[in-house]
Design a protein around this motif. Sequence first.
Motif, PDB file in Angstrom:
ATOM      1  N   HIS A 170       0.946  -1.024   0.072  1.00 28.31           N
ATOM      2  CA  HIS A 170       0.197   0.149   0.010  1.00 28.31           C
ATOM      3  C   HIS A 170       1.048   1.150  -0.112  1.00 28.31           C
ATOM      4  O   HIS A 170       0.306   2.316  -0.401  1.00 28.31           O
ATOM      5  CB  HIS A 170      -0.880   0.043   1.368  1.00 28.31           C
ATOM      6  CG  HIS A 170      -1.962  -1.176   1.212  1.00 28.31           C
ATOM      7  ND1 HIS A 170      -3.260  -1.081   0.851  1.00 28.31           N
ATOM      8  CD2 HIS A 170      -1.853  -2.475   1.748  1.00 28.31           C
ATOM      9  CE1 HIS A 170      -3.720  -2.279   1.205  1.00 28.31           C
ATOM     10  NE2 HIS A 170      -2.589  -3.163   1.769  1.00 28.31           N
ATOM     11  N   ASN A 171       2.194   1.212   0.436  1.00 26.83           N
ATOM     12  CA  ASN A 171       2.930   2.198   0.606  1.00 26.83           C
ATOM     13  C   ASN A 171       4.421   1.656   0.882  1.00 26.83           C
ATOM     14  O   ASN A 171       4.880   1.659   1.755  1.00 26.83           O
ATOM     15  CB  ASN A 171       2.452   3.152   1.625  1.00 26.83           C
ATOM     16  CG  ASN A 171       2.695   4.647   1.717  1.00 26.83           C
ATOM     17  OD1 ASN A 171       3.598   4.919   1.037  1.00 26.83           O
ATOM     18  ND2 ASN A 171       1.841   5.355   2.422  1.00 26.83           N
ATOM     19  N   ASN A 250      -7.486  -1.172  -5.944  1.00 25.19           N
ATOM     20  CA  ASN A 250      -8.503  -1.299  -4.686  1.00 25.19           C
ATOM     21  C   ASN A 250      -9.798  -0.768  -5.266  1.00 25.19           C
ATOM     22  O   ASN A 250     -10.177  -0.075  -6.197  1.00 25.19           O
ATOM     23  CB  ASN A 250      -7.993  -0.193  -3.668  1.00 25.19           C
ATOM     24  CG  ASN A 250      -6.796  -0.560  -2.908  1.00 25.19           C
ATOM     25  OD1 ASN A 250      -6.706  -1.739  -2.687  1.00 25.19           O
ATOM     26  ND2 ASN A 250      -6.279   0.444  -2.360  1.00 25.19           N
ATOM     27  N   GLN A 308       3.227  13.705   0.871  1.00 29.91           N
ATOM     28  CA  GLN A 308       2.823  12.598  -0.200  1.00 29.91           C
ATOM     29  C   GLN A 308       1.599  13.068  -1.156  1.00 29.91           C
ATOM     30  O   GLN A 308       1.745  12.699  -2.362  1.00 29.91           O
ATOM     31  CB  GLN A 308       2.662  11.173   0.443  1.00 29.91           C
ATOM     32  CG  GLN A 308       1.931  10.008  -0.703  1.00 29.91           C
ATOM     33  CD  GLN A 308       1.156   8.923   0.014  1.00 29.91           C
ATOM     34  OE1 GLN A 308       1.274   8.683   1.156  1.00 29.91           O
ATOM     35  NE2 GLN A 308       0.339   8.417  -0.800  1.00 29.91           N
ATOM     36  N   GLU A 381       0.952   8.029  -5.483  1.00 23.96           N
ATOM     37  CA  GLU A 381      -0.263   7.582  -4.878  1.00 23.96           C
ATOM     38  C   GLU A 381      -0.501   6.140  -5.234  1.00 23.96           C
ATOM     39  O   GLU A 381      -1.043   5.880  -6.350  1.00 23.96           O
ATOM     40  CB  GLU A 381      -1.323   8.403  -5.414  1.00 23.96           C
ATOM     41  CG  GLU A 381      -2.747   8.590  -4.756  1.00 23.96           C
ATOM     42  CD  GLU A 381      -2.530   8.821  -3.393  1.00 23.96           C
ATOM     43  OE1 GLU A 381      -2.533   7.672  -2.558  1.00 23.96           O
ATOM     44  OE2 GLU A 381      -2.715   9.916  -3.007  1.00 23.96           O
ATOM     45  N   PRO A 382      -0.168   5.354  -4.477  1.00 24.00           N
ATOM     46  CA  PRO A 382      -0.210   3.767  -4.668  1.00 24.00           C
ATOM     47  C   PRO A 382      -1.621   3.505  -5.201  1.00 24.00           C
ATOM     48  O   PRO A 382      -1.822   2.911  -6.367  1.00 24.00           O
ATOM     49  CB  PRO A 382       0.022   3.251  -3.351  1.00 24.00           C
ATOM     50  CG  PRO A 382       0.959   3.993  -2.747  1.00 24.00           C
ATOM     51  CD  PRO A 382       0.372   5.291  -2.928  1.00 24.00           C
ATOM     52  N   CYS A 383      -2.751   3.959  -4.731  1.00 21.59           N
ATOM     53  CA  CYS A 383      -4.103   3.769  -5.111  1.00 21.59           C
ATOM     54  C   CYS A 383      -4.757   5.173  -5.014  1.00 21.59           C
ATOM     55  O   CYS A 383      -5.053   5.605  -6.012  1.00 21.59           O
ATOM     56  CB  CYS A 383      -4.934   2.670  -4.561  1.00 21.59           C
ATOM     57  SG  CYS A 383      -6.435   2.452  -5.254  1.00 21.59           S
ATOM     58  N   GLY A 384      -5.070   5.272  -3.813  1.00 20.53           N
ATOM     59  CA  GLY A 384      -5.988   6.822  -3.644  1.00 20.53           C
ATOM     60  C   GLY A 384      -7.289   6.175  -3.589  1.00 20.53           C
ATOM     61  O   GLY A 384      -7.923   5.564  -4.357  1.00 20.53           O
TER      62      GLY A 384
HETATM   63  C1  GLC Z   1      -1.913   3.973   1.158  1.00 15.95           C
HETATM   64  C2  GLC Z   1      -1.838   4.621  -0.065  1.00 15.95           C
HETATM   65  C3  GLC Z   1      -2.843   5.092  -0.538  1.00 15.95           C
HETATM   66  C4  GLC Z   1      -3.677   3.680  -0.932  1.00 15.95           C
HETATM   67  C5  GLC Z   1      -4.062   3.176   0.484  1.00 15.95           C
HETATM   68  C6  GLC Z   1      -5.076   1.794   0.436  1.00 15.95           C
HETATM   69  O1  GLC Z   1      -2.518   5.039   2.326  1.00 15.95           O
HETATM   70  O2  GLC Z   1      -1.034   6.081   0.113  1.00 15.95           O
HETATM   71  O3  GLC Z   1      -2.531   5.382  -2.274  1.00 15.95           O
HETATM   72  O4  GLC Z   1      -5.057   4.180  -1.553  1.00 15.95           O
HETATM   73  O5  GLC Z   1      -2.871   2.904   1.175  1.00 15.95           O
HETATM   74  O6  GLC Z   1      -4.270   0.881  -0.285  1.00 15.95           O
END
Ligand code: GLC
Length: 473
Positions: A170-171, A250, A308, A381-384
């Motif tokens: 996730h990060n 996600n 971030q 931003e891994p997902c956001g």
């Molecule tokens: C972390 C990342 C975010 C992602 C989240 C859930 O907080 O910064 O981008 O959406 O994990 O995977």
Amino acid sequence: MPKTINVLFLAAEADPFVKVGGLGDVAGSLPQAIRALSNDDVKLDIRLVLPYHPVVKGENLKPLGIFLIPRGGSEVEVEAFETTLNGMTVYFISGDPIRANGSVYSLDSKLDAEKYTFFSLAALELPNQVHWSPDVVHANDWHTALSIYGNLTKRWEAGARHVAGVVTLHNLPFMGPDISAVLENYGVKLAQTDLPEWARVMPLPLGLWASDAVVAVSPSYANEVLTEEFGCGLNAFLQFRRETLSGILNGIDTDSFDPATDTSIAVNYDINSLEKRAENKGMLQDKLGLANDPNIPLLAIISRMDVQKGVDLAFTALKSMKNVNFQAVILGTGDPKLENAALELQTAFPEKIKAITRFDAALARQIYAGADMLLMPSRYEPCGLAQMIAMRYGCVPIARAVGGLNDTVKHNRTGFVFEKAHHMSLMGAVKTGIKVYANREQWQNLQRAGMAQDFSWEASAQEYLKLYQSLVK
Ligand code: GLC
């Protein structure tokens, strides 16, 4: 008889028990969504295990008993508890290292090293105690990654069953503290790894090294972690094993985040009654003390106050748009410097900008339902999740083309996307957005296209199921 896949799913936080950030949303929803895919061919018994942080509200937890794991040449007590979440078994682990550490994530890395090493190793032992055996151990981020390392070292024991290890990333920058001494104290040896030397003592790299599969939380992030810019020094290592790396986007909880039923917002609406949304904007403007005017574009930032997230870039951009007619609301907590910067903006532009530096889930929903645009100028931003929630509520995202933002926001179709992590680049996109906003029909097309996207967990869960099946066959 359907084939059963047993999965032990570990996380530091999971909504509704304990939530700090996006990880909590994901760990609360994803395992349930995977479990819901059980069918006549395959039954998924996925069980969530969490630390019993002192902040967890544990009224309905059933004590399972106490067991011991090795520590310091002797043994340490682990207390296990059980409850269910919509039918899914959830375990909690307690013990001295967890009770000693008041917050979910401590500023004291020693406390966290001890707590999460204890948790990961205790959670790995738990299935034996409850006479259940996982086929897959699935860890999330550095906090639980040592379970994957422990799982591999167990595999080396004579007669051990093959249990697959999965790490979801996730990060990546958060790899955890040096745990070499702690790990040794728990009787686990550090192996010779092909990790960079500095990474050989850190939980996340060790978990990645020991895993059978690594999942990044979006396809774009899976590609980015292979580059020097985003790979945090592990890019070469990850390149080397890229065939075990994939990206699975996600989802969001589309039942909870639904403008048609959301009880936190003033007026419910959907894609066919978008005109009603205007009432939410008016109420929001009143509540914030901004001019009640449907024609002024209302911009929003709903974010952790963290570099971030590029909130500093957004502040500079807002400050630079002196001659542009807009309103803005900033909601979030985090880095005190950034919280202050937000409050200073409000002081400098009291008619235009409001800053609320507290956690307020209901207000966040009212902003998604009433604001016109959501700014997400993330550095990475891994997902956001916020951009997906925004689109579901007809709030148009203005996002940097990075990670999961890149995979979810389509330029000129569902939002506006810009390339550089620079306030000028963001400002250009905001100005484009404001121009399009003036054309009601074009704007509604953008809103509707966003609202029509499917961001439910179903698709992600299917991908994870496929992955599990490939690992246990
Ligand atoms: C972390 C990342 C975010 C992602 C989240 C859930 O907080 O910064 O981008 O959406 O994990 O995977």
